[in-house]
Design an enzyme around this catalytic site. Structure first.
Site, PDB file in Angstrom:
ATOM      1  N   GLU A   1      -1.423   1.224  -4.741  1.00 14.36           N
ATOM      2  CA  GLU A   1       0.031   0.992  -4.737  1.00 14.36           C
ATOM      3  C   GLU A   1       0.568   1.164  -6.163  1.00 14.36           C
ATOM      4  O   GLU A   1       1.708   1.560  -6.364  1.00 14.36           O
ATOM      5  CB  GLU A   1       0.356  -0.409  -4.191  1.00 14.36           C
ATOM      6  CG  GLU A   1       1.792  -0.524  -3.698  1.00 14.36           C
ATOM      7  CD  GLU A   1       2.097  -1.843  -2.972  1.00 14.36           C
ATOM      8  OE1 GLU A   1       2.052  -2.899  -3.627  1.00 14.36           O
ATOM      9  OE2 GLU A   1       2.384  -1.812  -1.761  1.00 14.36           O
TER      10      GLU A   1
ATOM     11  N   GLU B   1       6.379  -8.462   8.780  1.00 15.00           N
ATOM     12  CA  GLU B   1       5.171  -9.100   9.297  1.00 15.00           C
ATOM     13  C   GLU B   1       5.187 -10.601   9.032  1.00 15.00           C
ATOM     14  O   GLU B   1       4.892 -11.420   9.904  1.00 15.00           O
ATOM     15  CB  GLU B   1       3.921  -8.491   8.632  1.00 15.00           C
ATOM     16  CG  GLU B   1       3.644  -7.039   8.982  1.00 15.00           C
ATOM     17  CD  GLU B   1       4.360  -6.040   8.080  1.00 15.00           C
ATOM     18  OE1 GLU B   1       5.355  -6.411   7.418  1.00 15.00           O
ATOM     19  OE2 GLU B   1       3.930  -4.876   8.036  1.00 15.00           O
TER      20      GLU B   1
ATOM     21  N   LYS C   1       7.455 -12.849  -1.619  1.00 10.92           N
ATOM     22  CA  LYS C   1       8.349 -12.737  -2.773  1.00 10.92           C
ATOM     23  C   LYS C   1       9.776 -12.427  -2.303  1.00 10.92           C
ATOM     24  O   LYS C   1      10.727 -13.041  -2.731  1.00 10.92           O
ATOM     25  CB  LYS C   1       7.811 -11.630  -3.686  1.00 10.92           C
ATOM     26  CG  LYS C   1       8.629 -11.375  -4.915  1.00 10.92           C
ATOM     27  CD  LYS C   1       7.964 -10.277  -5.738  1.00 10.92           C
ATOM     28  CE  LYS C   1       8.907  -9.719  -6.771  1.00 10.92           C
ATOM     29  NZ  LYS C   1       8.328  -8.618  -7.531  1.00 10.92           N
TER      30      LYS C   1
ATOM     31  N   LYS D   1       9.212   1.585   6.279  1.00  7.64           N
ATOM     32  CA  LYS D   1       9.834   0.351   6.791  1.00  7.64           C
ATOM     33  C   LYS D   1      11.140   0.700   7.510  1.00  7.64           C
ATOM     34  O   LYS D   1      11.449   0.159   8.566  1.00  7.64           O
ATOM     35  CB  LYS D   1      10.113  -0.625   5.648  1.00  7.64           C
ATOM     36  CG  LYS D   1       8.857  -1.186   4.999  1.00  7.64           C
ATOM     37  CD  LYS D   1       9.208  -2.193   3.911  1.00  7.64           C
ATOM     38  CE  LYS D   1       7.994  -2.608   3.124  1.00  7.64           C
ATOM     39  NZ  LYS D   1       8.271  -3.479   1.994  1.00  7.64           N
TER      40      LYS D   1
ATOM     41  N   GLY E   1       4.073  -8.017  -6.664  1.00  2.65           N
ATOM     42  CA  GLY E   1       3.326  -8.670  -5.583  1.00  2.65           C
ATOM     43  C   GLY E   1       1.822  -8.573  -5.771  1.00  2.65           C
ATOM     44  O   GLY E   1       1.097  -9.554  -5.651  1.00  2.65           O
ATOM     45  N   ARG E   2       1.336  -7.380  -6.118  1.00  5.28           N
ATOM     46  CA  ARG E   2      -0.124  -7.181  -6.217  1.00  5.28           C
ATOM     47  C   ARG E   2      -0.703  -7.788  -7.493  1.00  5.28           C
ATOM     48  O   ARG E   2      -1.915  -7.732  -7.703  1.00  5.28           O
ATOM     49  CB  ARG E   2      -0.452  -5.692  -6.100  1.00  5.28           C
ATOM     50  CG  ARG E   2       0.323  -4.793  -7.047  1.00  5.28           C
ATOM     51  CD  ARG E   2       0.230  -3.317  -6.659  1.00  5.28           C
ATOM     52  NE  ARG E   2       1.039  -2.438  -7.497  1.00  5.28           N
ATOM     53  CZ  ARG E   2       2.315  -2.145  -7.291  1.00  5.28           C
ATOM     54  NH1 ARG E   2       2.952  -2.694  -6.275  1.00  5.28           N
ATOM     55  NH2 ARG E   2       2.962  -1.323  -8.083  1.00  5.28           N
TER      56      ARG E   2
ATOM     57  N   HIS F   1     -26.970   1.004   4.264  1.00  8.41           N
ATOM     58  CA  HIS F   1     -27.400   1.443   5.591  1.00  8.41           C
ATOM     59  C   HIS F   1     -26.270   2.152   6.310  1.00  8.41           C
ATOM     60  O   HIS F   1     -26.267   2.251   7.535  1.00  8.41           O
ATOM     61  CB  HIS F   1     -27.906   0.234   6.377  1.00  8.41           C
ATOM     62  CG  HIS F   1     -29.073  -0.403   5.677  1.00  8.41           C
ATOM     63  ND1 HIS F   1     -30.369   0.012   5.854  1.00  8.41           N
ATOM     64  CD2 HIS F   1     -29.108  -1.383   4.722  1.00  8.41           C
ATOM     65  CE1 HIS F   1     -31.173  -0.705   5.074  1.00  8.41           C
ATOM     66  NE2 HIS F   1     -30.426  -1.550   4.367  1.00  8.41           N
TER      67      HIS F   1
HETATM   68  O1  F6P Z   1       5.501  -3.200   1.282  1.00  9.56           O
HETATM   69  C1  F6P Z   1       4.797  -3.367   0.112  1.00  9.56           C
HETATM   70  C2  F6P Z   1       5.029  -4.733  -0.483  1.00  9.56           C
HETATM   71  O2  F6P Z   1       6.292  -4.809  -1.030  1.00  9.56           O
HETATM   72  C3  F6P Z   1       3.962  -5.066  -1.506  1.00  9.56           C
HETATM   73  O3  F6P Z   1       4.220  -4.512  -2.740  1.00  9.56           O
HETATM   74  C4  F6P Z   1       3.976  -6.559  -1.477  1.00  9.56           C
HETATM   75  O4  F6P Z   1       2.836  -7.110  -2.063  1.00  9.56           O
HETATM   76  C5  F6P Z   1       4.067  -6.796   0.010  1.00  9.56           C
HETATM   77  O5  F6P Z   1       4.919  -5.761   0.487  1.00  9.56           O
HETATM   78  C6  F6P Z   1       4.600  -8.143   0.415  1.00  9.56           C
HETATM   79  O6  F6P Z   1       5.885  -8.376  -0.087  1.00  9.56           O
HETATM   80  P1  F6P Z   1       6.541  -9.810  -0.036  1.00  9.56           P
HETATM   81  O7  F6P Z   1       5.733 -10.719  -0.880  1.00  9.56           O
HETATM   82  O8  F6P Z   1       7.927  -9.619  -0.575  1.00  9.56           O
HETATM   83  O9  F6P Z   1       6.554 -10.254   1.407  1.00  9.56           O
END
Ligand code: F6P
Length: 544
Positions: free
Chosen positions: A351, A210, A204, A510, A265-266, A382
């Protein structure tokens, strides 16, 4: 959405506390035995799902009190406000319109709905083109594999849906890379050919460390295989609300699908963030997934509180968190294809509701967001079920059980169903000391040893759990299931008086991550590290 009074200040809070105290020593088994209507009355159907909450540690007065709390927290108007696009995310000044992403009409929200339907059209085109083998890579080979690069909401939802709907898999295989650990990307690429691979950079913000790091490495992999700059558009799509950053990365606007700041995002698997799923299962199935969620939205918006599935589940979360001191909630899907459900729900619930201040910033004097965890049955039996049955921690549980299997192996599936229903019942009935004693004697164990062993075999029971069933795990029931938990999360957030749609708590990590990275790279950093972190940085440097 107006600020709601704090849960602890609601008029019915104390009364609910008293009811909880009274029920602490009640027996759910006895309540079920004494009330022949309980099993039926404490079961609800909506959008192809059935919720049986008859084994929960509640009775009718307790439920009535919880519904009173919900009314006092103005839950009904909060639900209407969410669905109507009010600014529920007050700290970021935005609505949270994930429901619009699966709606069949945009009443009152036409502009946004037009953008949604346009995005659906583009998703459909990509899904159909790829499944028909019509999209070709730089060497002319058709694309056979799609790699979604994203993290958090840009990974967990799509990953869950693709895996859960594997029986609906089309012609293109989808893979997921999330971790900044290079092994994640490397392991995935080992199986793939660059000329038949398409990457979806799913972010987004298009700023997430990452995702950008993995995408740059993927681009290099593609170039190393002979793709020129002009070929990259054949191999990279972006889903983002940051078109400039995507263009800077080298993805042209024609290859970008939109995301909007009014979708968290979630909560975004229903948007173009779910493109990998639409490719994996085909457009019709993806549409059925949206429709299943929309059916749950209709139920959530229309059903009275006392017959509203997400409302009941949210209120049960409040009940155990705030009146029984439970700090966790376990989700146990008895379906291997739902293995990723707990991971997805962790982000969704923790979150959203892992907050310690109210919507207006005042500190809360009660716990919120319990830890959510779980694993697919029967593996947990188990491993950690010992603690569920005899541990000292209260772990309210949800069992999730599709009643049929896609495998065709119905006899083996019968064993899975038996295990699920048996675990749910065992948690409730437990085994008294006397029953334990008798069972040892019946095994031929001598009286002294039976007496010594009996406390180890006794189980308190009364461990609350619900069973969520569906005729089959289909795109529609999966959509309804995810929407159910989204709305449950919202309900709990309203009762706790918090904003479930921001996540400020992830930012500082971050920022400090950037400072530590500078130090690892031997660059200057104007922030001094504490002695423990400085020592570990030194240890890392010495190991290089
Ligand atoms: O760091 C948390 C977060 O902002 C989440 O809320 C989100 O789903 C994820 O990182 C990924 O964000 P993006 O879609 O902006 O890469």
């Amino acid at each position: 959405m107006p600020a709601t009074p704090l849960l602890s200040q609601l008029p019915s809070f104390e009364e609910t506390q008293q009811l909880a105290k009274r029920l602490r020593d009640a027996s759910v088994s006895t309540m079920l035995a004494d009330d022949s209507d309980r099993a039926g009355d404490f079961t609800l159907t909506a959008a192809g799902l059935q919720l049986d909450y008859s084994k929960q540690l509640v009775d009718r007065p307790a439920l009535a009190s919880l519904f009173k709390l919900a009314s006092e927290a103005n839950l009904k108007s909060a639900i209407s406000g969410l669905l109507a696009g009010e600014e529920v995310n007050n700290t970021e000044g935005r609505p949270a319109l994930h429901t619009l992403l699966r709606a069949n009409t945009g009443a009152g929200l036409e502009n946004k709905y037009d953008a949604v339907t346009a995005a659906r059209k583009t998703m459909r085109q990509w899904s159909e083109r790829l499944n028909a083998g019509e999209h070709r890579g730089f060497s002319g080979a058709p694309i056979t594999d799609v790699v979604n690069i994203g993290i958090g909401g840009s990974d967990l939802g799509p990953r869950l849906v693709s895996e859960a709907l594997r029986p609906y898999q089309g012609n293109v295989a989808c893979h997921y890379v999330a971790n900044v650990d290079p092994a994640d990307l490397q392991d995935t690429l080992l199986e793939l050919n660059p000329d038949s691979t398409l990457f979806i950079v799913c972010s987004k913000s298009f700023r997430t460390e990452e995702t950008l790091t993995n995408s740059l490495a993927a681009r290099q992999w593609m170039k190393n295989a002979g793709a020129g700059d002009a070929d990259l558009d054949k191999h990279f799509l972006a889903i983002t609300s940051n078109l400039d950053a995507a263009a800077e990365f080298g993805i042209s606007p024609a290859n970008c699908l939109p995301m909007w700041d009014w979708v968290g995002g979630r909560y975004s698997v229903w948007s173009a963030i779910g493109l990998s799923c639409a490719i994996a299962v085909g457009w019709e199935n993806f549409e059925a997934f949206l429709d299943g969620a929309a059916a749950m939205d209709d139920h959530f918006g229309e059903a009275p509180l006392a017959a509203n599935m997400p409302v009941i589940m949210g209120l049960l979360e409040i009940w155990y968190t705030n009146f029984f001191g439970a700090g966790n909630h376990v989700v146990l899907p008895y379906d291997n294809s739902l293995q990723k459900l707990p991971d997805f729900l962790q982000q969704l619930t923790m979150e959203s509701n892992g907050k310690n201040v109210a919507r207006d910033g005042q500190p809360l004097d009660y716990p919120t967001g319990p830890v959510l965890w779980g694993a697919a049955g029967t593996m947990g039996q188990h491993s950690f079920h010992q603690l569920l049955h005899q541990g000292t921690e209260l772990c309210p549980a949800d069992f999730v059980l599709p009643l049929t299997t896609h495998t065709g192996m119905t006899e083996q599936h019968r064993r899975l169903v038996a295990n699920c229903l048996a675990q749910s019942r065992t948690l409730m009935v437990g085994r008294s000391l006397e029953e334990a004693h008798q069972s040892l004697l019946a095994r031929g164990i001598d009286a002294a040893r039976a007496e010594a062993l009996a406390p180890h075999l006794a189980m308190p029971g009364n461990r609350p759990n619900s069973v969520i069933t569906m005729a089959a795990l289909t795109p529609a029931t999966l959509g309804a299931l995810i929407a159910l938990y989204e709305h449950r999360t919202f309900v709990s957030g309203v009762l706790w008086g918090i904003n479930s749609f921001d996540q400020w708590g992830v930012e500082l990590g971050k920022e400090i991550g950037g400072q530590v990275l500078s130090l690892l790279a031997g660059e200057d950093c104007d922030v001094a590290m504490d002695s423990a972190t400085a020592r570990l940085i030194g240890e890392w440097a010495a190991a290089q």
